[in-house]
Design a protein around this motif. Sequence first.
Motif, short mmCIF file in Angstrom:
data_model
loop_
_atom_site.label_atom_id
_atom_site.label_comp_id
_atom_site.label_asym_id
_atom_site.label_seq_id
_atom_site.Cartn_x
_atom_site.Cartn_y
_atom_site.Cartn_z
N VAL A 13 0.85 -1.16 0.10
CA VAL A 13 0.05 0.07 -0.07
C VAL A 13 0.99 1.18 0.11
CG1 VAL A 13 -1.71 1.45 1.22
CG2 VAL A 13 -2.05 -1.10 1.19
N ALA A 14 1.70 1.11 0.83
CA ALA A 14 2.71 2.58 0.93
C ALA A 14 3.68 2.55 -0.46
CB ALA A 14 3.97 2.25 1.91
N SER A 15 4.13 1.46 -0.98
CA SER A 15 4.62 1.63 -2.33
C SER A 15 3.49 2.13 -3.52
CB SER A 15 5.06 0.10 -2.76
OG SER A 15 5.86 -0.33 -2.07
N ALA A 16 2.21 1.80 -3.53
CA ALA A 16 1.46 2.33 -4.42
C ALA A 16 1.23 3.80 -4.18
CB ALA A 16 0.27 1.67 -4.42
N ILE A 17 0.94 4.38 -2.67
CA ILE A 17 0.75 5.73 -2.44
C ILE A 17 2.13 6.47 -3.04
CG2 ILE A 17 0.77 7.29 -0.52
CD1 ILE A 17 -1.09 5.29 0.90
N ASN A 18 3.30 6.01 -2.82
CA ASN A 18 4.45 6.67 -3.20
C ASN A 18 4.37 6.89 -4.69
OD1 ASN A 18 5.82 7.46 -0.68
ND2 ASN A 18 6.80 5.53 -0.58
N LEU A 19 4.18 5.95 -5.37
CA LEU A 19 3.91 6.00 -6.84
C LEU A 19 3.01 6.84 -7.29
CD1 LEU A 19 4.89 2.31 -7.81
CD2 LEU A 19 6.25 3.97 -8.25
N ALA A 20 1.88 6.70 -6.56
CA ALA A 20 0.79 7.86 -7.00
C ALA A 20 1.18 9.27 -6.90
CB ALA A 20 -0.59 7.58 -6.24
N GLY A 27 13.84 4.42 -0.85
CA GLY A 27 14.55 5.29 -0.22
C GLY A 27 13.79 6.07 0.98
N PRO A 28 14.24 7.07 1.55
CA PRO A 28 13.53 7.48 2.75
C PRO A 28 12.25 7.92 2.73
CG PRO A 28 15.81 8.79 2.09
CD PRO A 28 15.26 7.91 1.11
N LEU A 32 9.53 6.33 5.37
CA LEU A 32 8.73 7.38 5.85
C LEU A 32 7.12 6.91 5.86
CD1 LEU A 32 10.71 10.45 6.10
CD2 LEU A 32 10.31 9.05 7.78
N THR A 33 6.61 6.65 4.74
CA THR A 33 5.44 6.66 4.06
C THR A 33 4.96 5.40 4.94
OG1 THR A 33 5.87 7.96 2.21
CG2 THR A 33 3.71 6.39 2.39
N ALA A 34 5.91 4.08 4.75
CA ALA A 34 5.40 2.64 5.00
C ALA A 34 5.15 2.93 6.49
CB ALA A 34 6.53 1.85 4.58
N ALA A 36 4.77 5.35 8.53
CA ALA A 36 3.45 6.09 8.97
C ALA A 36 2.09 5.50 9.04
CB ALA A 36 3.37 7.38 8.24
N LEU A 37 2.08 4.73 7.78
CA LEU A 37 0.79 3.95 7.48
C LEU A 37 0.62 2.82 8.37
CD1 LEU A 37 0.79 3.76 3.60
CD2 LEU A 37 -0.70 4.83 4.97
N HIS A 38 1.86 2.15 8.68
CA HIS A 38 1.72 0.90 9.78
C HIS A 38 1.38 1.58 11.18
CE1 HIS A 38 4.11 -1.39 6.80
NE2 HIS A 38 3.62 -2.32 7.39
N VAL A 39 1.80 2.79 11.33
CA VAL A 39 1.45 3.37 12.72
C VAL A 39 0.18 3.53 12.81
CG1 VAL A 39 1.82 5.33 14.18
CG2 VAL A 39 3.60 4.25 13.34
N VAL A 40 -0.61 4.30 11.83
CA VAL A 40 -1.78 4.55 11.87
C VAL A 40 -2.79 3.35 11.72
CG1 VAL A 40 -3.80 5.57 10.16
CG2 VAL A 40 -1.66 6.73 10.72
N ILE A 41 -2.60 2.57 10.82
CA ILE A 41 -3.33 1.07 10.69
C ILE A 41 -3.18 0.38 12.22
CG2 ILE A 41 -3.71 -0.90 9.46
CD1 ILE A 41 -2.83 0.60 7.01
N GLY A 42 -1.93 0.46 12.66
CA GLY A 42 -2.02 -0.10 13.89
C GLY A 42 -2.79 0.41 15.08
#
Length: 71
Positions: A13-20, A27-28, A32-34, A36-42
Amino acid sequence: MWAAVGIHGGFHVASAINLALGLTADGPGMWLTAGALHVVIGVVVALLIPHRRWVEVRELGPYGRPVRSGR
C-alpha cells in the motif's frame, strides 16, 4: 502470521501511495510513508479491539483464553 501479512500488505500500500505521489519506489520517502501507514493502521486496529480482550491479554497473554465452565 497475521502481523506478517499486515506488514507485507502495508508495504505494498505504501509503495502504491508513493508511486501515486510521484516519489521513488525506494529510499527515505518510501520508508517514512510505510512507517507512518503502519502506525496509523496499528492504532486503528488497537482501537477496534474490545476492552475485555485487552483485559484477557493482560491477564492470560496474547494466546490465552479464559476457561469456560459447562463444557
